[in-house]
Write an enzyme that holds these catalytic residues in place. Sequence first.
Site, PDB file in Angstrom:
ATOM      1  N   ASP A 141     -18.251  34.732  15.026  1.00 50.94           N
ATOM      2  CA  ASP A 141     -18.906  35.000  13.748  1.00 50.94           C
ATOM      3  C   ASP A 141     -18.681  33.842  12.782  1.00 50.94           C
ATOM      4  O   ASP A 141     -18.582  34.026  11.568  1.00 50.94           O
ATOM      5  CB  ASP A 141     -18.364  36.307  13.141  1.00 50.94           C
ATOM      6  N   LYS A 144     -23.494  29.354  13.824  1.00 50.97           N
ATOM      7  CA  LYS A 144     -24.402  29.530  14.971  1.00 50.97           C
ATOM      8  C   LYS A 144     -24.351  28.353  15.936  1.00 50.97           C
ATOM      9  O   LYS A 144     -24.464  28.527  17.136  1.00 50.97           O
ATOM     10  CB  LYS A 144     -25.810  29.797  14.460  1.00 50.97           C
ATOM     11  N   ASP A 169     -21.953  37.834  16.640  1.00 51.50           N
ATOM     12  CA  ASP A 169     -22.761  38.301  15.521  1.00 51.50           C
ATOM     13  C   ASP A 169     -23.942  37.349  15.314  1.00 51.50           C
ATOM     14  O   ASP A 169     -23.917  36.204  15.765  1.00 51.50           O
ATOM     15  CB  ASP A 169     -21.909  38.339  14.244  1.00 51.50           C
ATOM     16  N   ASN A 170     -24.995  37.835  14.635  1.00 47.81           N
ATOM     17  CA  ASN A 170     -26.101  36.989  14.156  1.00 47.81           C
ATOM     18  C   ASN A 170     -26.919  36.314  15.240  1.00 47.81           C
ATOM     19  O   ASN A 170     -27.450  35.213  15.027  1.00 47.81           O
ATOM     20  CB  ASN A 170     -25.558  35.908  13.211  1.00 47.81           C
ATOM     21  N   GLU A 199     -26.618  42.252   7.711  1.00 46.19           N
ATOM     22  CA  GLU A 199     -25.789  43.047   6.815  1.00 46.19           C
ATOM     23  C   GLU A 199     -26.480  43.287   5.471  1.00 46.19           C
ATOM     24  O   GLU A 199     -27.035  42.392   4.866  1.00 46.19           O
ATOM     25  CB  GLU A 199     -24.433  42.355   6.574  1.00 46.19           C
TER      26      GLU A 199
HETATM   27  C1  LIG Z   1     -25.700  32.874   4.827  1.00 43.36           C
HETATM   28  C2  LIG Z   1     -26.736  33.762   5.452  1.00 43.36           C
HETATM   29  C3  LIG Z   1     -27.987  33.949   4.835  1.00 43.36           C
HETATM   30  C4  LIG Z   1     -28.775  34.857   5.537  1.00 43.36           C
HETATM   31  C5  LIG Z   1     -30.115  35.377   5.192  1.00 43.36           C
HETATM   32  O1  LIG Z   1     -30.988  35.397   6.066  1.00 43.36           O
HETATM   33  N1  LIG Z   1     -30.362  35.840   3.953  1.00 43.36           N
HETATM   34  C6  LIG Z   1     -31.679  36.412   3.576  1.00 43.36           C
HETATM   35  C7  LIG Z   1     -31.490  37.784   2.953  1.00 43.36           C
HETATM   36  N2  LIG Z   1     -30.582  37.707   1.781  1.00 43.36           N
HETATM   37  C8  LIG Z   1     -30.459  39.015   1.141  1.00 43.36           C
HETATM   38  C9  LIG Z   1     -29.262  37.235   2.250  1.00 43.36           C
HETATM   39  C10 LIG Z   1     -29.370  35.845   2.856  1.00 43.36           C
HETATM   40  S1  LIG Z   1     -27.983  35.385   6.941  1.00 43.36           S
HETATM   41  C11 LIG Z   1     -26.567  34.497   6.623  1.00 43.36           C
HETATM   42  C12 LIG Z   1     -25.383  34.604   7.481  1.00 43.36           C
HETATM   43  C13 LIG Z   1     -25.015  35.885   7.935  1.00 43.36           C
HETATM   44  C14 LIG Z   1     -23.887  36.028   8.741  1.00 43.36           C
HETATM   45  O2  LIG Z   1     -23.481  37.263   9.206  1.00 43.36           O
HETATM   46  C15 LIG Z   1     -23.108  34.912   9.094  1.00 43.36           C
HETATM   47  N3  LIG Z   1     -21.998  35.090   9.870  1.00 43.36           N
HETATM   48  C16 LIG Z   1     -21.259  34.020  10.178  1.00 43.36           C
HETATM   49  N4  LIG Z   1     -21.552  32.767   9.754  1.00 43.36           N
HETATM   50  C17 LIG Z   1     -22.651  32.507   9.012  1.00 43.36           C
HETATM   51  O3  LIG Z   1     -22.899  31.338   8.655  1.00 43.36           O
HETATM   52  C18 LIG Z   1     -23.490  33.635   8.629  1.00 43.36           C
HETATM   53  C19 LIG Z   1     -24.628  33.480   7.824  1.00 43.36           C
HETATM   54 MG   LIG Z   2     -21.968  37.116  10.739  1.00 42.35          MG
END
Ligand SMILES: Cc1cc(C(=O)N2CCN(C)CC2)sc1-c1cc(O)c2nc[nH]c(=O)c2c1
Ligand SMILES: [Mg+2]
Length: 221
Positions: A141, A144, A169-170, A199
């Site tokens: 996590d 990527k 994750d992701n 999330e």
């Molecule tokens: C920083 C980020 C932005 C995201 C997104 O699509 N967004 C659109 C929707 N809005 C609301 C939020 C922002 S998803 C995400 C993300 C999520 C994880 O769980 C991560 N886990 C580990 N390491 C990561 O770099 C990591 C990045």
């Molecule tokens: Mg994550």
Amino acid sequence: TRTTRPQRLLRAVIINAVRGDPDSVIRAIDHFCKHTEWAMNIGDEKGAILDSVVMETSPSTVLELGTYCGYSAVRITRLLPPSTRLITVEMNPDYACVARQVIQHAGLQDKVCVLEGQSADLIPKMAEMFGIQTFDFVFLDHWKDRYLPDIRLLEDCSLLAQGSVVLADNVVCPGTPDYLNYIRSNLNYRSRFYQAHLEYTRVLDGLEKSEYLGCRQGKRQ
Ligand SMILES: Cc1cc(C(=O)N2CCN(C)CC2)sc1-c1cc(O)c2nc[nH]c(=O)c2c1
Ligand SMILES: [Mg+2]
């Protein structure tokens, strides 16, 4: 903004969670992220899948790559038997500092080791540092672009045993196509995809669970 997002998340934990109660820490972070400020914790939907995989694995040795604010470290560690430890790696010192305080607020500081540094540098030293042979459970996590090199490094360092479980994750958002292609076409793993959402959003995401089968040869055609 004077404070950082992790610091504001920590403040919400200190104010709203009961010290020594991991479930109240998890609830406080999820409430903060749903109602105040989004943050990249695995969250409650994917967190429930993480919980079920941890419980079915009942691991003795656990490695997490990517601590952030400690949310998944609390989720995982609250399910571990008393003698089991979680090693979690975080390259950002500010995140690591907040995570240690979140983990301490949950009362789990004796069961978690937050290691500061890059996974690429630390993975080769794990066996020696902690006197372990292999990890029963690995949670990816962090970033990527590091999932694939780091799973290869874990293999090369013989840190995976037959039956070890790797949960990522992701794999949909932000997405890890090179990792998915590798792990799903590799005969040394049995993989399963758990569809979920990013999330605290309705954006599609998911977790990939891969069981290491031991070192066979070849690729799936
Ligand atoms: C920083 C980020 C932005 C995201 C997104 O699509 N967004 C659109 C929707 N809005 C609301 C939020 C922002 S998803 C995400 C993300 C999520 C994880 O769980 C991560 N886990 C580990 N390491 C990561 O770099 C990591 C990045
Ligand atoms: Mg994550």
